[in-house]
Scaffold this motif. Sequence first.
Motif, PDB file in Angstrom:
ATOM      1  N   UNK A 139       0.817  -1.222   0.000  1.00  0.00           N
ATOM      2  CA  UNK A 139       0.000   0.000   0.000  1.00  0.00           C
ATOM      3  C   UNK A 139       0.848   1.267   0.000  1.00  0.00           C
ATOM      4  N   UNK A 140       2.054   1.219   0.570  1.00  0.00           N
ATOM      5  CA  UNK A 140       2.915   2.408   0.545  1.00  0.00           C
ATOM      6  C   UNK A 140       3.342   2.714  -0.885  1.00  0.00           C
ATOM      7  N   UNK A 141       3.799   1.695  -1.603  1.00  0.00           N
ATOM      8  CA  UNK A 141       4.202   1.894  -2.996  1.00  0.00           C
ATOM      9  C   UNK A 141       3.023   2.366  -3.837  1.00  0.00           C
ATOM     10  N   UNK A 142       1.839   1.812  -3.580  1.00  0.00           N
ATOM     11  CA  UNK A 142       0.658   2.202  -4.349  1.00  0.00           C
ATOM     12  C   UNK A 142       0.304   3.670  -4.101  1.00  0.00           C
ATOM     13  N   UNK A 143       0.379   4.109  -2.851  1.00  0.00           N
ATOM     14  CA  UNK A 143       0.072   5.515  -2.535  1.00  0.00           C
ATOM     15  C   UNK A 143       1.085   6.445  -3.197  1.00  0.00           C
ATOM     16  N   UNK A 144       2.342   6.080  -3.157  1.00  0.00           N
ATOM     17  CA  UNK A 144       3.354   6.918  -3.807  1.00  0.00           C
ATOM     18  C   UNK A 144       3.095   7.025  -5.298  1.00  0.00           C
ATOM     19  N   UNK A 145       2.720   5.897  -5.898  1.00  0.00           N
ATOM     20  CA  UNK A 145       2.446   5.911  -7.338  1.00  0.00           C
ATOM     21  C   UNK A 145       1.189   6.734  -7.653  1.00  0.00           C
ATOM     22  N   UNK A 146       0.149   6.536  -6.889  1.00  0.00           N
ATOM     23  CA  UNK A 146      -1.133   7.186  -7.173  1.00  0.00           C
ATOM     24  C   UNK A 146      -1.115   8.680  -6.883  1.00  0.00           C
ATOM     25  N   UNK A 165       1.737  10.534  -7.263  1.00  0.00           N
ATOM     26  CA  UNK A 165       2.950  11.073  -7.910  1.00  0.00           C
ATOM     27  C   UNK A 165       4.015  11.438  -6.887  1.00  0.00           C
ATOM     28  N   UNK A 166       4.116  10.606  -5.842  1.00  0.00           N
ATOM     29  CA  UNK A 166       5.152  10.790  -4.838  1.00  0.00           C
ATOM     30  C   UNK A 166       4.856  11.827  -3.779  1.00  0.00           C
ATOM     31  N   UNK A 167       3.712  12.486  -3.851  1.00  0.00           N
ATOM     32  CA  UNK A 167       3.410  13.558  -2.905  1.00  0.00           C
ATOM     33  C   UNK A 167       2.918  13.056  -1.558  1.00  0.00           C
ATOM     34  N   UNK A 168       2.257  11.923  -1.534  1.00  0.00           N
ATOM     35  CA  UNK A 168       1.682  11.402  -0.303  1.00  0.00           C
ATOM     36  C   UNK A 168       0.304  11.984  -0.036  1.00  0.00           C
ATOM     37  N   UNK A 169      -0.330  11.492   1.009  1.00  0.00           N
ATOM     38  CA  UNK A 169      -1.674  11.943   1.368  1.00  0.00           C
ATOM     39  C   UNK A 169      -1.602  12.932   2.530  1.00  0.00           C
ATOM     40  N   UNK A 170      -2.669  13.683   2.710  1.00  0.00           N
ATOM     41  CA  UNK A 170      -2.726  14.671   3.790  1.00  0.00           C
ATOM     42  C   UNK A 170      -2.970  14.023   5.145  1.00  0.00           C
ATOM     43  N   UNK A 171      -3.750  12.948   5.160  1.00  0.00           N
ATOM     44  CA  UNK A 171      -4.112  12.301   6.419  1.00  0.00           C
ATOM     45  C   UNK A 171      -4.334  10.816   6.184  1.00  0.00           C
ATOM     46  N   UNK A 172      -3.916  10.016   7.144  1.00  0.00           N
ATOM     47  CA  UNK A 172      -4.223   8.583   7.153  1.00  0.00           C
ATOM     48  C   UNK A 172      -5.106   8.298   8.356  1.00  0.00           C
ATOM     49  N   UNK A 173      -6.274   7.691   8.110  1.00  0.00           N
ATOM     50  CA  UNK A 173      -7.148   7.234   9.184  1.00  0.00           C
ATOM     51  C   UNK A 173      -6.926   5.728   9.335  1.00  0.00           C
ATOM     52  N   UNK A 174      -6.301   5.338  10.442  1.00  0.00           N
ATOM     53  CA  UNK A 174      -5.823   3.970  10.624  1.00  0.00           C
ATOM     54  C   UNK A 174      -6.498   3.331  11.830  1.00  0.00           C
ATOM     55  N   UNK A 175      -7.379   2.370  11.562  1.00  0.00           N
ATOM     56  CA  UNK A 175      -8.042   1.623  12.632  1.00  0.00           C
ATOM     57  C   UNK A 175      -7.447   0.242  12.810  1.00  0.00           C
ATOM     58  N   UNK A 176      -6.421  -0.083  12.016  1.00  0.00           N
ATOM     59  CA  UNK A 176      -5.841  -1.428  12.048  1.00  0.00           C
ATOM     60  C   UNK A 176      -4.788  -1.535  13.144  1.00  0.00           C
ATOM     61  N   UNK A 223       4.740   6.456   6.143  1.00  0.00           N
ATOM     62  CA  UNK A 223       5.431   6.586   4.855  1.00  0.00           C
ATOM     63  C   UNK A 223       4.492   6.981   3.718  1.00  0.00           C
ATOM     64  N   UNK A 224       3.195   7.029   4.003  1.00  0.00           N
ATOM     65  CA  UNK A 224       2.211   7.445   2.995  1.00  0.00           C
ATOM     66  C   UNK A 224       1.914   8.945   3.068  1.00  0.00           C
ATOM     67  N   UNK A 225       2.422   9.613   4.089  1.00  0.00           N
ATOM     68  CA  UNK A 225       2.029  10.999   4.346  1.00  0.00           C
ATOM     69  C   UNK A 225       2.926  12.020   3.661  1.00  0.00           C
ATOM     70  N   UNK A 226       2.336  13.129   3.298  1.00  0.00           N
ATOM     71  CA  UNK A 226       3.100  14.293   2.856  1.00  0.00           C
ATOM     72  C   UNK A 226       3.800  14.907   4.059  1.00  0.00           C
ATOM     73  N   UNK A 227       4.802  15.753   3.841  1.00  0.00           N
ATOM     74  CA  UNK A 227       5.371  16.485   4.970  1.00  0.00           C
ATOM     75  C   UNK A 227       4.287  17.241   5.738  1.00  0.00           C
ATOM     76  N   UNK A 228       4.375  17.176   7.057  1.00  0.00           N
ATOM     77  CA  UNK A 228       3.411  17.789   7.966  1.00  0.00           C
ATOM     78  C   UNK A 228       2.014  17.160   7.854  1.00  0.00           C
ATOM     79  N   UNK A 229       1.975  15.919   7.382  1.00  0.00           N
ATOM     80  CA  UNK A 229       0.715  15.188   7.318  1.00  0.00           C
ATOM     81  C   UNK A 229       0.328  14.612   8.672  1.00  0.00           C
ATOM     82  N   UNK A 230      -0.906  14.104   8.754  1.00  0.00           N
ATOM     83  CA  UNK A 230      -1.487  13.623  10.015  1.00  0.00           C
ATOM     84  C   UNK A 230      -1.722  12.117   9.972  1.00  0.00           C
TER      85      UNK A 230
END
Length: 318
Positions: free
Chosen positions: A190-197, A199-210, A220-227
């Motif tokens: 999922x990290x590689x997929x997020x980077x690809x999808x 364009x390497x920028x990452x997401x603003x927030x990850x909601x993780x219940x796992x 590793x999926x987050x943009x700088x200063x992401x949550x």
Amino acid sequence: RIHEHGGPEVLRYEEVPVPEPARGEARVKVEAIGLNFLDTYYRSGLYPVTLPFVPGSEAAGVVDAVGPEVAEVRLGDRVGFAMHPGAYAEYVVVPAWRLVPLPSEIDARTAAAVLVQGMTAHYLTHSTYAVKPGQRVLVHAAGGGTGQLLVQVAKRLGATVFGTASTAEKARLAREAGADHVILYSEEDFVEAIRRLTDGRGVDVVYDSVGKTTAERSMDCLRPRGYLVLFGNASGAPPAVDPLTLMAKGSLFLTRPSLAHYIATREELLQRAGALFDWIARGEVKVRVARTYALPEAPQAHRDLEGRLLTGKGLLLP
């Protein structure tokens, strides 16, 4: 009730006296009980409690007795509650301020299915990290009960939603909920997929219940200063995080919220529940009940929940 911590087998169906409401309390004759991962944390001992203990933190039904000095509800009111223990029962005594009146469009099963998970989706996207149009959001377990609601609410707020799922069926449900991209993590990293999808920028927030199996890699999926918002422990408690790691990975923010702290006043409780019921009544958010169980079947319900066999909400029916 549980008399000892352990697996689903420690749940015992027992007869106890009907409780009587004290000052400021009301008794609810329960019609439907929501099944939540939180229940398994108390049962297993991950969250310590005094034994014997009645699990369950969410239900709906009818007020059938009130104690002194109760102004919030009356006999016969249809109500629901969340984040109050003891819901695995036919009758539950609840502080009256915690009871949410049900509008005519919301039946007891819908309320029991949505109060915890729906208000969780509300506070996560409106308060913990306020999602804005155009932002990128990653929702783990997007095909589960909370995940499907999170996807719908994030889309309603204008986000691009990425979801992870463990099976093709759960991936389908996440897409039906509105996810723009669904990553089947049994087949793709999922990290590689997020980077690809992104364009390497990452997401603003990850909601993780796992939790345990995803938390570190979610960073590793987050943009700088992401949550990184860790709000569950489905795979176990997440590992400790060195604050310097947050700096090294981009000055990240990490929070571990609980719904209880976001409905700590009656005003906030009614505001979140009211918004949720309004969305459901207008058809903007849909609730999926995956399966119902008779209350004595609680052990099997826990097995199904922990085995990731439910593709939506599970309900216990007294």
